[in-house]
Motif scaffolding. Structure first.
Motif, PDB file in Angstrom:
ATOM      1  N   HIS A 181       0.826  -1.204   0.000  1.00 59.65           N
ATOM      2  CA  HIS A 181       0.000   0.000   0.000  1.00 59.65           C
ATOM      3  C   HIS A 181       0.866   1.262   0.000  1.00 59.65           C
ATOM      4  N   GLU A 197     -10.185   5.104   1.336  1.00 61.62           N
ATOM      5  CA  GLU A 197      -9.802   3.700   1.241  1.00 61.62           C
ATOM      6  C   GLU A 197     -11.001   2.768   1.443  1.00 61.62           C
ATOM      7  N   PRO A 198     -11.001   1.627   0.762  1.00 61.61           N
ATOM      8  CA  PRO A 198     -11.987   0.584   1.109  1.00 61.61           C
ATOM      9  C   PRO A 198     -11.570  -0.059   2.440  1.00 61.61           C
ATOM     10  N   VAL A 200     -11.921  -3.197   5.427  1.00 62.91           N
ATOM     11  CA  VAL A 200     -12.343  -4.507   5.913  1.00 62.91           C
ATOM     12  C   VAL A 200     -12.665  -4.306   7.388  1.00 62.91           C
ATOM     13  N   GLU A 228     -16.229  -2.516   2.564  1.00 59.18           N
ATOM     14  CA  GLU A 228     -16.458  -3.383   1.416  1.00 59.18           C
ATOM     15  C   GLU A 228     -16.392  -4.862   1.754  1.00 59.18           C
ATOM     16  N   GLN A 229     -15.721  -5.201   2.869  1.00 61.78           N
ATOM     17  CA  GLN A 229     -15.672  -6.586   3.318  1.00 61.78           C
ATOM     18  C   GLN A 229     -15.821  -6.601   4.837  1.00 61.78           C
ATOM     19  N   LEU A 240      -7.777 -10.830   4.767  1.00 57.92           N
ATOM     20  CA  LEU A 240      -8.405 -10.056   3.692  1.00 57.92           C
ATOM     21  C   LEU A 240      -7.604  -8.792   3.376  1.00 57.92           C
ATOM     22  N   ALA A 243      -4.731  -9.772   1.323  1.00 64.54           N
ATOM     23  CA  ALA A 243      -5.144 -10.036  -0.065  1.00 64.54           C
ATOM     24  C   ALA A 243      -5.393  -8.761  -0.851  1.00 64.54           C
ATOM     25  N   GLY A 244      -5.282  -7.604  -0.188  1.00 66.20           N
ATOM     26  CA  GLY A 244      -5.448  -6.326  -0.875  1.00 66.20           C
ATOM     27  C   GLY A 244      -6.880  -5.874  -1.009  1.00 66.20           C
ATOM     28  N   LEU A 245      -7.797  -6.432  -0.191  1.00 67.12           N
ATOM     29  CA  LEU A 245      -9.208  -6.076  -0.313  1.00 67.12           C
ATOM     30  C   LEU A 245      -9.570  -4.802   0.449  1.00 67.12           C
ATOM     31  N   GLY A 246      -8.620  -4.248   1.177  1.00 70.35           N
ATOM     32  CA  GLY A 246      -8.895  -3.005   1.885  1.00 70.35           C
ATOM     33  C   GLY A 246      -7.928  -2.827   3.049  1.00 70.35           C
ATOM     34  N   SER A 248      -7.776  -1.764   7.389  1.00 67.86           N
ATOM     35  CA  SER A 248      -8.628  -2.032   8.540  1.00 67.86           C
ATOM     36  C   SER A 248      -8.117  -1.293   9.765  1.00 67.86           C
TER      37      SER A 248
END
Length: 296
Positions: A181, A197-198, A200, A228-229, A240, A243-246, A248
Motif C-alpha cells: 500500500h 480507502e476501502p 475490511v 467493502e468486506q 483479507l 489479499a489487498g481487499l482493503g 482495517s
C-alpha cells in the motif's frame, strides 16, 4: 465400622503386638483392645489369633488388612483432594476471552496460572464481550477476559454493570495495511489519510461496541468508512487485508503476520486506548477463581 477402628486395626496388624500398637496410636492398651473387639463383632469375623503365644492375623484378618489399607489410603486421598480444592489447587476454571486477548494477555495470564496451579482444568472458549457478560451473570463461566466498555470519552455504554473488573492492559487502535500500500512508507498515519480507502471491518453482530466506536472515530475524523468486506474474527480480517481487499482498524495487540503481506501502523490521532479487563461476578465464591485473580 469407623475409620478410627480401621486405623487401629492396621497398626495392630503391622505391630502384631497390642502394647506397641497402643503406644503408636497414643491409646491405652485396654482401649485399643476394646476397639479391635468391637470391630470383630461388627464384622462377625475373628481378625487375630494366638498361636504358640504369638499374636497373628487370621486368614480373614489378612484379607481384611489389604482392603482396610486401601480404604484408608482412599480416605486420606479424599481428604487431601477436598483440602486442595478448597485452596483452589484443584477444580475447573471456566474462562471465556475476546479474540484480541489471544495475542498477549491470554497466554501471559494462563502461563502464570498454569505454572502456579498445574492441576486445575482449564475450560476455555473465544467469545464476544456481550456473550461473556451474560454468561458471568448467569454463572455459566467463572471469569471473562473482555473489553467491558468503549474507550473513555466515547458514547458507548459500559457492558459490565454488576460485575467486578480489573484492567490488564490498555491497547491502542492500529491501522492494518496491505504490504504494498502507498501509505506503508509512513511510520504514523492520521485517520483522515484513510478517508478514500476501502475498509475490511468487524461485522457488527460480532462486536457492536467495537464496530460502532471505530466507525465513530472515522466520522470524527471527517469521513464515514467505506466498508467493502466484513469478518467476525481478526485473523480473517488480516487475511483479507493481506489479499489487498482493503485497510482495517484493529485493537492492539495485533496477530502475528508476515510483514511482506500486512503492515501495522500507529495513528497520530488523539484516540483513547481501549482497556482489556478480567471480569467476574462478586457472587462467585470459587476458590479456583480466587487463585486465578491472585495470579492476575
Amino acid at each position: 465400622m469407623e475409620l478410627r477402628q480401621l486405623r487401629s486395626f492396621v497398626v495392630v496388624a503391622e505391630e502384631l503386638n497390642v502394647g506397641r500398637a497402643a503406644v503408636r496410636l497414643h491409646l491405652t492398651q485396654p482401649s485399643l483392645s476394646r476397639q479391635i473387639a468391637a470391630l470383630e463383632r461388627d464384622l462377625e469375623v475373628e481378625l487375630f489369633a494366638r498361636i504358640k503365644k504369638r499374636f497373628v492375623l487370621t486368614a480373614a484378618g489378612a484379607t481384611f488388612l489389604a482392603e482396610a489399607q486401601d480404604l484408608l489410603r482412599r480416605s486420606d486421598e479424599a481428604v487431601r483432594a477436598a483440602q486442595r480444592t478448597q485452596r483452589g489447587e484443584l477444580g475447573t476454571l471456566r474462562l471465556w476471552f475476546v479474540q484480541s486477548a489471544t495475542f498477549d494477555a491470554l497466554p501471559r495470564l494462563l502461563g502464570a496460572f498454569r505454572t502456579a496451579y498445574p492441576e486445575v482444568v482449564l475450560d476455555l472458549e473465544s467469545m464476544t464481550t456481550l456473550r461473556q457478560t451474560e454468561a458471568l451473570r448467569d454463572g455459566r463461566i467463572d471469569v471473562g477476559l473482555l473489553r467491558p466498555q468503549a474507550p473513555a470519552g466515547t458514547t458507548a455504554v459500559g457492558l459490565a454493570p454488576g460485575l467486578e473488573t480489573r484492567v490488564v492492559s490498555s491497547d491502542p487502535v492500529l491501522v492494518a495495511l496491505p504490504a504494498g500500500h502507498r501509505l506503508v512508507r509512513r511510520k504514523r498515519l492520521r485517520l483522515a489519510d484513510l478517508a478514500d480507502e476501502p475498509f475490511v471491518f468487524y461485522t457488527r453482530p460480532s462486536g457492536p461496541v467495537v464496530h460502532d466506536t471505530l466507525v465513530g472515530f472515522c466520522r470524527s475524523a471527517g469521513f464515514t468508512p467505506r466498508i467493502e468486506q466484513e469478518a467476525a474474527d481478526v485473523q480473517t480480517i488480516v487475511s483479507l487485508v493481506a489479499a489487498g481487499l482493503g485497510v482495517s482498524l484493529l485493537i492492539g495487540p495485533t496477530p502475528p503476520s508476515d510483514p511482506t503481506s500486512v503492515v501495522y501502523r500507529e495513528l497520530s490521532d488523539d484516540l483513547p486506548p481501549w482497556q482489556l479487563s478480567v471480569a467476574w461476578s462478586p457472587d462467585n465464591r470459587s476458590p479456583v477463581l480466587a487463585r486465578f485473580l491472585d495470579c492476575v
